[in-house]
Design an enzyme around this catalytic site. Structure first.
Site, PDB file in Angstrom:
ATOM      1  N   SER A  51      80.875  74.209  45.175  1.00 33.62           N
ATOM      2  CA  SER A  51      81.462  73.552  44.178  1.00 33.62           C
ATOM      3  C   SER A  51      81.737  72.206  44.703  1.00 33.62           C
ATOM      4  CB  SER A  51      82.456  74.256  43.425  1.00 33.62           C
ATOM      5  OG  SER A  51      83.460  74.267  44.113  1.00 33.62           O
ATOM      6  N   ASP A  83      76.720  73.275  43.900  1.00 34.86           N
ATOM      7  CA  ASP A  83      76.754  73.499  42.524  1.00 34.86           C
ATOM      8  C   ASP A  83      77.235  72.564  41.366  1.00 34.86           C
ATOM      9  OD1 ASP A  83      76.556  75.785  40.838  1.00 34.86           O
ATOM     10  OD2 ASP A  83      78.591  76.518  41.359  1.00 34.86           O
ATOM     11  N   HIS A  84      76.930  72.924  40.307  1.00 34.79           N
ATOM     12  CA  HIS A  84      77.335  72.080  38.935  1.00 34.79           C
ATOM     13  C   HIS A  84      77.924  70.648  39.448  1.00 34.79           C
ATOM     14  CE1 HIS A  84      77.192  75.182  36.071  1.00 34.79           C
ATOM     15  NE2 HIS A  84      77.626  76.145  36.951  1.00 34.79           N
ATOM     16  N   ASP A 105      74.151  68.902  36.705  1.00 35.49           N
ATOM     17  CA  ASP A 105      74.811  69.440  35.335  1.00 35.49           C
ATOM     18  C   ASP A 105      74.783  68.422  34.093  1.00 35.49           C
ATOM     19  OD1 ASP A 105      75.712  70.850  33.156  1.00 35.49           O
ATOM     20  OD2 ASP A 105      77.293  71.806  34.241  1.00 35.49           O
ATOM     21  N   GLU A 135      70.461  72.060  34.060  1.00 34.14           N
ATOM     22  CA  GLU A 135      71.163  73.188  33.082  1.00 34.14           C
ATOM     23  C   GLU A 135      70.909  72.812  31.735  1.00 34.14           C
ATOM     24  OE1 GLU A 135      74.924  74.964  33.790  1.00 34.14           O
ATOM     25  OE2 GLU A 135      75.342  74.910  31.756  1.00 34.14           O
ATOM     26  N   HIS A 181      80.930  82.077  32.988  1.00 30.79           N
ATOM     27  CA  HIS A 181      81.580  82.092  34.276  1.00 30.79           C
ATOM     28  C   HIS A 181      82.505  82.667  34.371  1.00 30.79           C
ATOM     29  CE1 HIS A 181      78.766  78.036  34.486  1.00 30.79           C
ATOM     30  NE2 HIS A 181      78.311  78.853  35.511  1.00 30.79           N
ATOM     31  N   GLY A 211      77.187  85.492  37.410  1.00 29.67           N
ATOM     32  CA  GLY A 211      76.611  86.827  37.803  1.00 29.67           C
ATOM     33  C   GLY A 211      77.601  87.645  37.955  1.00 29.67           C
ATOM     34  N   GLY A 233      79.853  83.912  41.847  1.00 26.92           N
ATOM     35  CA  GLY A 233      80.902  83.337  42.550  1.00 26.92           C
ATOM     36  C   GLY A 233      82.334  84.024  42.496  1.00 26.92           C
TER      37      GLY A 233
HETATM   38  P1  13P Z   1      80.743  83.577  38.174  1.00 29.33           P
HETATM   39  O1  13P Z   1      81.883  82.909  38.929  1.00 29.33           O
HETATM   40  O2  13P Z   1      81.122  84.095  37.102  1.00 29.33           O
HETATM   41  O3  13P Z   1      80.104  84.743  39.330  1.00 29.33           O
HETATM   42  O4  13P Z   1      79.533  82.377  38.171  1.00 29.33           O
HETATM   43  C1  13P Z   1      79.161  81.642  39.430  1.00 29.33           C
HETATM   44  C2  13P Z   1      78.330  80.630  38.873  1.00 29.33           C
HETATM   45  O5  13P Z   1      77.447  80.677  37.821  1.00 29.33           O
HETATM   46  C3  13P Z   1      78.511  79.441  39.728  1.00 29.33           C
HETATM   47  O6  13P Z   1      77.683  78.232  39.295  1.00 29.33           O
END
Ligand code: 13P
Length: 280
Positions: A51, A83-84, A105, A135, A181, A211, A233
Site C-alpha cells: 500500500s 496497491d491502490h 486507482d 479499477e 475491503h 479477498g 490483505g
Molecule cells: P482485504 O484486506 O479485504 O483482504 O483486501 C485486500 C485488497 O483488496 C487490497 O487491495
C-alpha cells in the site's frame, strides 16, 4: 533474480497449475520471510503488494532490495506490486525504484477521466516492462485508512468494463462484484454472473479485491470464471496481531523479540499456504 511483471508471473503460475495468482499485502518488513516460506511450500510464484502507506513507512528501496534478495536466495519468482494509488507522481516513484507492477486507482473518477489517467500510467510503465492494474466500479470497505461507505459501492457495469479495456489496453482490471475491503460483518455476496459476463466481454485478467473472508467455495468459483489475481490483505494482519498479542502478553521484556514474532510469522505462513492452494 529480476522481479516479474504480472503477465510473466501469471504465465509461470499457469505452468505450475495455478489458475490465479494471490497478491498479498505486506504490512511490515518482519512479516516478509513468511510470504517466501509459503511460496516455497506450495511451489507458487509470489506476488507481494504494497500500500502507499507501507511504501512510505518502509521506503521503496528497502522493499525492492529485500524482496529481490529473498526472491533470489529462495528461488521464488516474485512480482512486487504497488496497491491502490491515485497519485501519478507516487506511481512514477515506485516504477523508478524498481517495482514490477503498479495499480492506478481512478475508480472515484468518471470513466472518461479514469481511462485517460490509466492510459497515462500505461505510458509511464510500458518502457520499464511494468504491468498496470486499474479499477472500475467502487469496492466497499476500508483499505489503508481510506473508506468507501456501503451506499457508495458501485458494481462494475459489463459494458463499461468492455469499453475500459478496449480503450486502455490495461493489463488487469479490478472489478466490483460484491467483495469489500477489510473484515465482513456477514457473508460476502459475490455476483458470479456479473463476473462471468465481464470475463466474456473483456478477455483480460480480472482482479478480485477484498479477498479476506471470502469463502473457499466462492474463491474457487471466482478463479474458475475469470479472476486471475486475488488480493488478500487484512487476513495476514489479523493473524499476526492476534499471535503477537498473546505472545507479548506472556513474555518478559528481556526475552528476545524473535520469540514473540516467530509464532506470528508461522500463522501468516499458514494463511498464505491455505490461500495459495485454493488458486490451483
Ligand atoms: P482485504 O484486506 O479485504 O483482504 O483486501 C485486500 C485488497 O483488496 C487490497 O487491495
Amino acid at each position: 533474480m529480476k522481479l516479474y511483471n504480472f503477465a510473466d508471473l501469471l504465465q509461470l503460475a499457469k505452468q505450475r497449475d495455478f489458475k490465479a495468482v494471490g497478491s498479498f499485502n505486506l504490512h511490515c518488513l518482519e512479516m516478509l520471510p513468511a510470504y517466501f516460506k509459503a511460496a516455497e511450500k506450495t511451489n507458487s510464484p509470489l506476488m507481494i503488494q504494497i500500500s502507499t502507506g507501507t511504501a512510505k513507512y518502509l521506503g521503496h528501496k528497502l522493499l525492492v532490495d529485500a524482496i529481490k534478495s529473498l526472491s533470489e536466495s529462495m528461488n521464488v519468482p516474485t512480482c512486487l506490486h504497488l496497491d491502490h494509488c491515485s497519485d501519478l507522481a507516487a506511481i512514477q516513484t515506485a516504477i523508478d525504484a524498481g517495482f514490477s507492477s503498479v495499480m492506478y486507482d481512478g475508480s472515484h473518477l468518471s470513466i472518461e477521466e479514469n481511462i485517460a489517467n490509466t492510459r497515462r500510467v500505461i505510458d509511464m510503465a510500458r518502457p520499464h516492462n511494468v504491468s498496470v492494474e486499474a479499477e472500475l466500479g467502487a469496492i466497499g470497505g476500508s483499505e489503508d485508512g481510506k473508506c468507501v461507505e456501503m451506499e457508495a459501492i458501485a458494481f462494475t457495469p459489463v459494458e463499461d468494463a468492455r469499453r475500459f479495456v478496449e480503450e486502455t489496453g490495461v493489463d488487469m482490471l479490478a472489478i466490483s462484484i460484491g467483495t469489500v475491503h477489510g473484515l465482513y460483518t456477514g457473508k460476502a455476496h459475490i455476483q458470479h454472473q456479473r463476473l462471468a459476463d465481464i470475463t466474456a466481454a473483456t478477455h483480460t485478467p480480472l482482479v478480485l479485491h477484498g479477498g479476506t473472508g471470502v469463502s473457499d467455495e466462492d474463491m474457487r468459483l471466482a478463479v474458475s470464471s475469470g479472476i486471475e489475481k486475488v488480493n488478500v490483505g487484512t487476513e495476514m494482519n489479523v493473524q499476526w496481531v492476534a499471535q503477537c498479542k498473546s505472545t507479548f502478553e506472556k513474555g518478559k521484556v528481556n526475552d528476545s523479540v524473535r520469540n514473540f514474532l516467530v509464532p506470528a510469522n508461522d500463522a501468516v505462513t499458514s494463511v498464505l499456504v491455505e490461500k495459495m492452494q485454493l488458486f490451483r
